[in-house]
Design an enzyme around this catalytic site. Structure first.
Site, PDB file in Angstrom:
ATOM      1  N   GLU A 168     -19.579  27.714 -18.012  1.00  0.00           N
ATOM      2  CA  GLU A 168     -20.284  28.136 -19.221  1.00  0.00           C
ATOM      3  C   GLU A 168     -20.974  29.487 -19.017  1.00  0.00           C
ATOM      4  OE1 GLU A 168     -21.285  23.826 -21.223  1.00  0.00           O
ATOM      5  OE2 GLU A 168     -22.800  24.697 -19.941  1.00  0.00           O
ATOM      6  N   CYS A 218     -25.690  35.655 -19.715  1.00  0.00           N
ATOM      7  CA  CYS A 218     -25.989  34.870 -18.520  1.00  0.00           C
ATOM      8  C   CYS A 218     -24.651  34.349 -18.000  1.00  0.00           C
ATOM      9  CB  CYS A 218     -26.912  33.726 -18.951  1.00  0.00           C
ATOM     10  SG  CYS A 218     -27.230  32.510 -17.686  1.00  0.00           S
ATOM     11  N   CYS A 243     -22.475  23.502  -8.176  1.00  0.00           N
ATOM     12  CA  CYS A 243     -23.372  24.153  -7.217  1.00  0.00           C
ATOM     13  C   CYS A 243     -23.698  23.181  -6.090  1.00  0.00           C
ATOM     14  CB  CYS A 243     -24.669  24.585  -7.916  1.00  0.00           C
ATOM     15  SG  CYS A 243     -25.796  25.470  -6.811  1.00  0.00           S
ATOM     16  N   CYS A 298     -30.526  21.267  -6.532  1.00  0.00           N
ATOM     17  CA  CYS A 298     -31.922  21.189  -6.980  1.00  0.00           C
ATOM     18  C   CYS A 298     -32.072  19.951  -7.878  1.00  0.00           C
ATOM     19  CB  CYS A 298     -32.326  22.453  -7.728  1.00  0.00           C
ATOM     20  SG  CYS A 298     -32.147  23.919  -6.691  1.00  0.00           S
ATOM     21  N   CYS A 303     -31.978  20.331 -11.929  1.00  0.00           N
ATOM     22  CA  CYS A 303     -30.979  21.207 -12.541  1.00  0.00           C
ATOM     23  C   CYS A 303     -29.683  20.466 -12.876  1.00  0.00           C
ATOM     24  CB  CYS A 303     -30.675  22.358 -11.577  1.00  0.00           C
ATOM     25  SG  CYS A 303     -29.270  23.375 -12.086  1.00  0.00           S
ATOM     26  N   GLY A 337     -24.086  27.767 -10.683  1.00  0.00           N
ATOM     27  CA  GLY A 337     -23.769  28.181  -9.316  1.00  0.00           C
ATOM     28  C   GLY A 337     -24.847  29.001  -8.644  1.00  0.00           C
ATOM     29  N   GLU A 338     -24.695  29.149  -7.320  1.00  0.00           N
ATOM     30  CA  GLU A 338     -25.625  29.934  -6.520  1.00  0.00           C
ATOM     31  C   GLU A 338     -24.914  31.245  -6.137  1.00  0.00           C
ATOM     32  OE1 GLU A 338     -28.817  30.251  -5.371  1.00  0.00           O
ATOM     33  OE2 GLU A 338     -27.882  31.987  -4.448  1.00  0.00           O
ATOM     34  N   SER A 394     -30.042  35.978  -9.527  1.00  0.00           N
ATOM     35  CA  SER A 394     -31.031  34.939  -9.247  1.00  0.00           C
ATOM     36  C   SER A 394     -30.536  34.035  -8.124  1.00  0.00           C
ATOM     37  CB  SER A 394     -31.256  34.115 -10.523  1.00  0.00           C
ATOM     38  OG  SER A 394     -32.132  33.041 -10.277  1.00  0.00           O
ATOM     39  N   SER A 423     -35.773  31.950  -7.055  1.00  0.00           N
ATOM     40  CA  SER A 423     -36.218  30.682  -7.642  1.00  0.00           C
ATOM     41  C   SER A 423     -37.093  29.976  -6.621  1.00  0.00           C
ATOM     42  CB  SER A 423     -35.002  29.823  -7.997  1.00  0.00           C
ATOM     43  OG  SER A 423     -34.243  30.472  -8.989  1.00  0.00           O
ATOM     44  N   LEU A 424     -38.370  30.289  -6.642  1.00  0.00           N
ATOM     45  CA  LEU A 424     -39.289  29.790  -5.607  1.00  0.00           C
ATOM     46  C   LEU A 424     -39.764  28.356  -5.921  1.00  0.00           C
ATOM     47  CD1 LEU A 424     -40.947  30.416  -3.040  1.00  0.00           C
ATOM     48  CD2 LEU A 424     -42.732  31.324  -4.534  1.00  0.00           C
ATOM     49  N   HIS A 425     -40.302  28.158  -7.089  1.00  0.00           N
ATOM     50  CA  HIS A 425     -40.689  26.846  -7.633  1.00  0.00           C
ATOM     51  C   HIS A 425     -41.877  26.146  -6.985  1.00  0.00           C
ATOM     52  CE1 HIS A 425     -37.124  27.534  -9.813  1.00  0.00           C
ATOM     53  NE2 HIS A 425     -36.271  27.008  -8.973  1.00  0.00           N
ATOM     54  N   ASN A 472     -36.883  22.428 -18.658  1.00  0.00           N
ATOM     55  CA  ASN A 472     -36.048  21.898 -19.740  1.00  0.00           C
ATOM     56  C   ASN A 472     -35.565  20.526 -19.316  1.00  0.00           C
ATOM     57  OD1 ASN A 472     -35.820  24.170 -21.557  1.00  0.00           O
ATOM     58  ND2 ASN A 472     -34.687  25.144 -19.897  1.00  0.00           N
ATOM     59  N   CYS A 479     -32.007  27.445 -19.492  1.00  0.00           N
ATOM     60  CA  CYS A 479     -31.895  27.410 -18.032  1.00  0.00           C
ATOM     61  C   CYS A 479     -31.686  25.997 -17.522  1.00  0.00           C
ATOM     62  CB  CYS A 479     -33.180  27.917 -17.396  1.00  0.00           C
ATOM     63  SG  CYS A 479     -33.233  29.670 -17.362  1.00  0.00           S
TER      64      CYS A 479
HETATM   65  N1  SAH Z   1     -28.605  29.210  -8.584  1.00  0.00           N
HETATM   66  C1  SAH Z   1     -29.434  30.284  -8.984  1.00  0.00           C
HETATM   67  C2  SAH Z   1     -29.124  30.806 -10.373  1.00  0.00           C
HETATM   68  C3  SAH Z   1     -28.812  29.812 -11.450  1.00  0.00           C
HETATM   69  S1  SAH Z   1     -30.118  28.781 -12.024  1.00  0.00           S
HETATM   70  C4  SAH Z   1     -30.889  29.912  -8.879  1.00  0.00           C
HETATM   71  O1  SAH Z   1     -31.199  28.736  -8.687  1.00  0.00           O
HETATM   72  O2  SAH Z   1     -31.723  30.821  -8.947  1.00  0.00           O
HETATM   73  C5  SAH Z   1     -31.099  29.894 -13.013  1.00  0.00           C
HETATM   74  C6  SAH Z   1     -32.556  29.470 -13.150  1.00  0.00           C
HETATM   75  O3  SAH Z   1     -32.686  28.295 -13.945  1.00  0.00           O
HETATM   76  C7  SAH Z   1     -33.200  29.152 -11.812  1.00  0.00           C
HETATM   77  O4  SAH Z   1     -34.454  29.769 -11.685  1.00  0.00           O
HETATM   78  C8  SAH Z   1     -33.341  27.653 -11.909  1.00  0.00           C
HETATM   79  O5  SAH Z   1     -34.337  27.190 -11.067  1.00  0.00           O
HETATM   80  C9  SAH Z   1     -33.641  27.443 -13.367  1.00  0.00           C
HETATM   81  N2  SAH Z   1     -33.476  26.053 -13.801  1.00  0.00           N
HETATM   82  C10 SAH Z   1     -32.603  25.133 -13.335  1.00  0.00           C
HETATM   83  N3  SAH Z   1     -32.773  23.953 -13.967  1.00  0.00           N
HETATM   84  C11 SAH Z   1     -33.777  24.110 -14.847  1.00  0.00           C
HETATM   85  C12 SAH Z   1     -34.411  23.250 -15.811  1.00  0.00           C
HETATM   86  N4  SAH Z   1     -34.004  21.999 -15.984  1.00  0.00           N
HETATM   87  N5  SAH Z   1     -35.425  23.765 -16.534  1.00  0.00           N
HETATM   88  C13 SAH Z   1     -35.811  25.051 -16.380  1.00  0.00           C
HETATM   89  N6  SAH Z   1     -35.240  25.904 -15.523  1.00  0.00           N
HETATM   90  C14 SAH Z   1     -34.238  25.453 -14.749  1.00  0.00           C
HETATM   91 FE1  SF4 Z   2     -27.770  25.499  -8.013  1.00  0.00          FE
HETATM   92 FE2  SF4 Z   2     -29.584  27.183  -9.105  1.00  0.00          FE
HETATM   93 FE3  SF4 Z   2     -29.137  24.745 -10.162  1.00  0.00          FE
HETATM   94 FE4  SF4 Z   2     -30.384  24.954  -7.833  1.00  0.00          FE
HETATM   95  S1  SF4 Z   2     -31.127  25.701  -9.814  1.00  0.00           S
HETATM   96  S2  SF4 Z   2     -28.726  23.502  -8.312  1.00  0.00           S
HETATM   97  S3  SF4 Z   2     -29.332  26.676  -6.938  1.00  0.00           S
HETATM   98  S4  SF4 Z   2     -27.685  26.411 -10.055  1.00  0.00           S
END
Ligand code: SAH
Ligand code: SF4
Length: 345
Positions: A91, A106, A113, A117, A120, A160-161, A190, A213-215, A289, A336
């Site tokens: 997508e 995007c 991936c 996480c 996600c 994906g990463e 990212s 993506s520190l979190h 989300n 996201c």
């Molecule tokens: N894999 C890479 C890029 C894709 S994800 C990464 O993790 O950075 C893009 C962004 O969406 C990242 O910052 C990720 O943490 C965020 N993301 C993933 N799942 C989410 C969710 N359920 N709600 C909000 N942001 C989310």
């Molecule tokens: Fe992969 Fe980014 Fe989703 Fe983490 S947030 S599972 S690195 S796509």
């Protein structure tokens, strides 16, 4: 199979026309039809001789990706589902903002991936394969051909990463800046924090923005919600980021998905401010989300607006700019972390 041309670099188009036994300047003509005029077919390429067009029709095709489905959100966000040559799907999203002219695409870099996480939707899928540079670039070209609109910014934030597919991502960055015509300053990659990938990207010395993506600033929580972080410790990650900012002369972005009760405490906000103190950066808070895991569970909750504001205020304590991300396309699952190929055959 016919050779798809969109997403190829000029040297790649040159070897393609050479193999056809055509003069070298034909490559430039094809390049211009694809990247400047966004041609959808060889028929449109009227400065090519008719017999060459017929030959191209036989052996080649313009687009690499096939548009399988598209959804338009109330706010104008468009979500595209593309079929890849091997029948897999990815997508992409086109986001528009009312207050600006700019359009952001995007793009995805992998099918699924491997990072996993826990919040996600792509992470729930597991990993299938890397995309090629051409598959990454053609997402943008397909979006432009379909929408008729010029994409001004690209964010590598789809499925994906990116930095577990670094070489193809770097090749795609060069093609996007040279052929598609979107400058590096308008590109953001990212990553979940893959240190070797950050170092490799820094070697290119391109002025693209890196988003981490520190979190959470705390190791234990991070290892739980971003499992791959066990391999890449936070102090080393901060060093890699500061080096990246130094080499590229661009501030990095710290992304922080807010999960109620998990990473939104006052203490974590203060620790976050301290952790990134010496890194030239801005902080982007992303309200979670809600997404469903395969067994139908939504594992987290989004903090209240009040809690988000409080966190923002505390995270600002060392003088960094902190923003809360504006949501786009949530009604069509195009926000996201919501990209998960609901239509996969
Ligand atoms: N894999 C890479 C890029 C894709 S994800 C990464 O993790 O950075 C893009 C962004 O969406 C990242 O910052 C990720 O943490 C965020 N993301 C993933 N799942 C989410 C969710 N359920 N709600 C909000 N942001 C989310
Ligand atoms: Fe992969 Fe980014 Fe989703 Fe983490 S947030 S599972 S690195 S796509």
């Amino acid at each position: 199979m016919k050779t798809p041309l969109s997403g190829k670099t000029l040297p790649e188009l040159s070897s393609f026309v050479k193999e056809l036994g055509e003069p070298a300047y034909r490559a430039k003509q094809l390049h211009s039809w694809i990247y400047v005029k966004w041609a959808k077919s060889f028929e449109e390429m009227t400065d090519l001789p008719v017999d060459l067009r017929a030959k191209l029709e036989e052996v080649a095709q313009v687009s690499l990706l096939k548009l399988a489905h598209m959804q338009v959100s109330k706010d104008g966000t468009r979500k595209y589902l593309f079929e890849l040559p091997d029948g897999k799907f990815v997508e992409s999203v086109l986001m528009s903002f009312n207050d600006r002219e700019s359009l952001s695409a995007c793009v995805s870099t992998q099918v699924g991936c491997a990072v996993g996480c826990t919040f996600c939707a792509t992470g729930f899928l597991g990993f299938t394969r890397n995309l090629t540079a051409q598959e990454i670039v053609d997402q943008i070209m397909c979006i432009q051909r379909e929408s008729g609109k010029r994409v001004s910014n690209v964010v590598y934030m789809g499925q994906g990463e990116p930095l577990l597919n670094t070489e193809e991502v770097i090749t795609s960055i060069h093609t996007i800046s040279k052929s598609v015509g979107i400058g590096c300053r308008h590109l953001t990659v990212s990553t979940s924090g893959i240190i070797p990938g950050i170092k490799r990207l820094a070697e290119e010395e391109l002025p693209i923005v890196l988003a981490l993506s520190l979190h959470t600033p705390d190791r234990e929580t991070r290892e739980e919600i971003v499992p791959i972080s066990k391999k890449y410790p936070l102090p080393k990650l901060m060093e890699a980021l500061a080096d990246y900012a130094d080499v590229t002369r661009r501030r990095v972005t710290i992304e922080y998905v807010l999960l109620a009760g998990v990473n939104d405490t006052d203490e974590q906000a203060r620790e976050l401010a301290q952790l990134v103190r010496d890194v030239p950066c801005m902080i982007n808070l992303i309200p979670y989300n809600p997404t469903e895991s395969p067994d139908g569970i939504t594992p987290y909750k989004r903090p209240s607006m009040k809690a988000q504001q409080r966190f923002k205020h505390l995270a600002e304590s060392t003088g960094k700019t902190v923003t809360i991300r504006l949501e786009r396309g949530t009604d069509i699952d195009a926000a996201c972390g919501q990209l998960h190929n609901a239509y996969t055959k």
